[in-house]
Design a protein around this motif. Structure first.
Motif, PDB file in Angstrom:
ATOM      1  N   VAL A  27       0.804  -1.231   0.000  1.00 28.91           N
ATOM      2  CA  VAL A  27       0.000   0.000   0.000  1.00 28.91           C
ATOM      3  C   VAL A  27       0.834   1.277   0.000  1.00 28.91           C
ATOM      4  O   VAL A  27       0.352   2.334  -0.391  1.00 28.91           O
ATOM      5  N   HIS A  28       2.097   1.207   0.442  1.00 26.51           N
ATOM      6  CA  HIS A  28       2.993   2.365   0.468  1.00 26.51           C
ATOM      7  C   HIS A  28       4.110   2.122  -0.536  1.00 26.51           C
ATOM      8  O   HIS A  28       4.796   1.101  -0.458  1.00 26.51           O
ATOM      9  N   PHE A  29       4.284   3.083  -1.460  1.00 24.07           N
ATOM     10  CA  PHE A  29       5.252   2.896  -2.533  1.00 24.07           C
ATOM     11  C   PHE A  29       6.098   4.147  -2.734  1.00 24.07           C
ATOM     12  O   PHE A  29       5.695   5.251  -2.368  1.00 24.07           O
ATOM     13  N   GLU A  30       7.262   3.937  -3.351  1.00 21.50           N
ATOM     14  CA  GLU A  30       8.135   5.021  -3.795  1.00 21.50           C
ATOM     15  C   GLU A  30       8.404   4.792  -5.271  1.00 21.50           C
ATOM     16  O   GLU A  30       8.579   3.642  -5.696  1.00 21.50           O
ATOM     17  N   ALA A  31       8.465   5.880  -6.038  1.00 26.66           N
ATOM     18  CA  ALA A  31       8.728   5.740  -7.465  1.00 26.66           C
ATOM     19  C   ALA A  31       9.638   6.852  -7.958  1.00 26.66           C
ATOM     20  O   ALA A  31       9.493   8.014  -7.558  1.00 26.66           O
ATOM     21  N   ASP A  32      10.569   6.462  -8.813  1.00 25.03           N
ATOM     22  CA  ASP A  32      11.383   7.406  -9.574  1.00 25.03           C
ATOM     23  C   ASP A  32      10.873   7.317 -10.999  1.00 25.03           C
ATOM     24  O   ASP A  32      10.835   6.215 -11.580  1.00 25.03           O
ATOM     25  N   VAL A  33      10.454   8.452 -11.554  1.00 26.53           N
ATOM     26  CA  VAL A  33       9.872   8.456 -12.891  1.00 26.53           C
ATOM     27  C   VAL A  33      10.625   9.458 -13.756  1.00 26.53           C
ATOM     28  O   VAL A  33      10.789  10.620 -13.381  1.00 26.53           O
ATOM     29  N   VAL A  34      11.079   8.983 -14.911  1.00 23.30           N
ATOM     30  CA  VAL A  34      11.770   9.826 -15.880  1.00 23.30           C
ATOM     31  C   VAL A  34      10.882   9.912 -17.117  1.00 23.30           C
ATOM     32  O   VAL A  34      10.472   8.883 -17.669  1.00 23.30           O
ATOM     33  N   CYS A  35      10.569  11.144 -17.548  1.00 23.84           N
ATOM     34  CA  CYS A  35       9.673  11.324 -18.686  1.00 23.84           C
ATOM     35  C   CYS A  35       9.905  12.700 -19.317  1.00 23.84           C
ATOM     36  O   CYS A  35       9.963  13.704 -18.608  1.00 23.84           O
TER      37      CYS A  35
END
Length: 86
Positions: A27-35
Motif C-alpha cells: 500500500v505504500h510505494f516510492e517511485a522514480d519516474v523519468v519522462c
C-alpha cells in the motif's frame, strides 16, 4: 497492488516514461519516474501527471506514493540510468 503493476500503469500512461517503483507492504510505494513530458512543469504538475495514470487506485489500493520526477536530461545530470542510454 504491487510495484510491477504500478510501474506498468505509469509507463503505459505516460509516453516514453521509465519508472522504478518500490514498496514492500502493498500500500505504500516510492517511485522514480523519468519522462520527457515533465519538461517545463513544476513538481506538483509532474506528480499530477503520474497520479492520473493510476486513477482511482490512488487513495485506495495505493495508500501512499512518494515520487521523484525528472526529465531525461535532469536524470542524466544526476547520473541516473535513463532508458535508451548506452
Amino acid at each position: 497492488m504491487d510495484p510491477v503493476s504500478i510501474k506498468n500503469l505509469i509507463e503505459s500512461g505516460l509516453e516514453d516514461a521509465r519508472a522504478d517503483v518500490r514498496g514492500d507492504d502493498g500500500v505504500h510505494f516510492e517511485a522514480d519516474v523519468v519522462c520527457a513530458a515533465f519538461a517545463g512543469k513544476l513538481p506538483l504538475a509532474r506528480h499530477r501527471l503520474v497520479y492520473a495514470t493510476l486513477g482511482e487506485r490512488m487513495g485506495g489500493e495505493i495508500h501512499a506514493l512518494s515520487l521523484n520526477t525528472w526529465t531525461p536530461e535532469e536524470a542524466r545530470e544526476r547520473g541516473l540510468d535513463v532508458a535508451g542510454d548506452s
